[in-house]
Design a protein around this motif. Sequence first.
Motif, PDB file in Angstrom:
ATOM      1  N   ASN A 157       0.788  -1.112   0.040  1.00 54.84           N
ATOM      2  CA  ASN A 157      -0.048   0.029   0.047  1.00 54.84           C
ATOM      3  C   ASN A 157       0.837   1.294   0.082  1.00 54.84           C
ATOM      4  O   ASN A 157       1.775   1.259   0.713  1.00 54.84           O
ATOM      5  N   ARG A 208       0.896   5.997  -0.389  1.00 54.01           N
ATOM      6  CA  ARG A 208      -0.205   6.895  -0.798  1.00 54.01           C
ATOM      7  C   ARG A 208      -0.215   7.333  -2.351  1.00 54.01           C
ATOM      8  O   ARG A 208       0.984   7.321  -2.991  1.00 54.01           O
ATOM      9  N   SER A 209      -1.244   7.914  -2.582  1.00 52.96           N
ATOM     10  CA  SER A 209      -1.102   8.493  -4.033  1.00 52.96           C
ATOM     11  C   SER A 209      -0.148   9.598  -4.101  1.00 52.96           C
ATOM     12  O   SER A 209      -0.189  10.246  -3.254  1.00 52.96           O
ATOM     13  N   GLU A 210       0.219   9.749  -5.431  1.00 48.92           N
ATOM     14  CA  GLU A 210       1.160  10.898  -5.589  1.00 48.92           C
ATOM     15  C   GLU A 210       1.114  11.152  -7.003  1.00 48.92           C
ATOM     16  O   GLU A 210       0.593  10.552  -7.823  1.00 48.92           O
ATOM     17  N   GLY A 214      -1.769   5.499  -7.188  1.00 46.65           N
ATOM     18  CA  GLY A 214      -1.176   4.920  -6.041  1.00 46.65           C
ATOM     19  C   GLY A 214      -0.635   3.565  -6.291  1.00 46.65           C
ATOM     20  O   GLY A 214      -0.152   2.671  -5.098  1.00 46.65           O
ATOM     21  N   TYR A 215       0.082   3.396  -7.515  1.00 48.00           N
ATOM     22  CA  TYR A 215       0.683   1.896  -7.701  1.00 48.00           C
ATOM     23  C   TYR A 215       2.167   2.229  -7.726  1.00 48.00           C
ATOM     24  O   TYR A 215       2.686   3.658  -8.053  1.00 48.00           O
TER      25      TYR A 215
END
Length: 315
Positions: free
Chosen positions: A231, A233-235, A262-263
């Motif tokens: 997991n 956080r999206s960036e 978020g990958y």
Amino acid sequence: MRINVLSKGLFSLIIDKGRVGKQREGFCESGPMDSNAYDWANFLAFNLDGTPCIEAIGEMQIRVDEDCVIAVTGREPSLDIDGIAQAVYQSQKVSAGATITFKSALLGSKAYLAICGNWQVPKAVGSACTVVREQLGGLDGKGCVLKDGDCIEVLANTRVKDNAKMRTLAQQHIDDYGFIESIRVIPGYQFTSFSTVAVRTFETSTYTVSSSIDRMGFRLTGESVASDIENMRSEAIHLGAIQVPGDGQPIVMMRDRQTLGGYPKLGCVSPCDISRLAQAVPGEKVNFVFQDEEEARADWLLMTSRRRRLQGEIL
């Protein structure tokens, strides 16, 4: 001058340089899938950088009601004027009432049509570029693709004289869109979360461009590569970022990508190679090779300086 769309092709858009710097406000970057072909089209048509043009998949046909200068570029493009084949990657004078037909030889690749003049299309968030998903830009300002019967107005460019020397990009200087040479990749933020085996697998494997490709992203199929990140956080996502979802199949993010993801990202396709990859069609095979950021920067500077030199020689 009025440009009348007689046949829209499969998927044709009004595009320009895109919404550069607007990702922070939640808008995708957009812009031309093949920026090299787009830049050359405008230069050969005597337009300023950033002038709108048409990006077309499939055969498109238009009619103009005034004399004008045009240029067609792309991957293996073709151009007919009133049914007579004309040279691509060079300026072409077109007479009032002429019918212009252009396309790429490979279904799925993009061809670009630039028409000399000031395009009278609305701008949204600083750009006329069409983004269907965001319902933004384009001829109506609502993100609609071009359709049969549409009419685009272009004001004449008074800088171009009647006796102006037409411009030509020699064949040896046109981009090679083949995939014999590997696509260069700069390691990404999460590169170290991929094992040495995963990185080696990615770099030594051949991937196939899947049918799941669009202006948002290109999904590849081949050997699986996995990150140890479960997991994150999206960036923000850069053009060419190679995201690797849970199935281990890489996705290269393109012009109309979402602003955040978020990958984990294995790397980012070099700006020198993203236009080449953007012209790939389903079923084509591609390979990748890593390079460090200093090599990538040097390659970019060499490519841009070469283009400026060529344009100076053509003028």
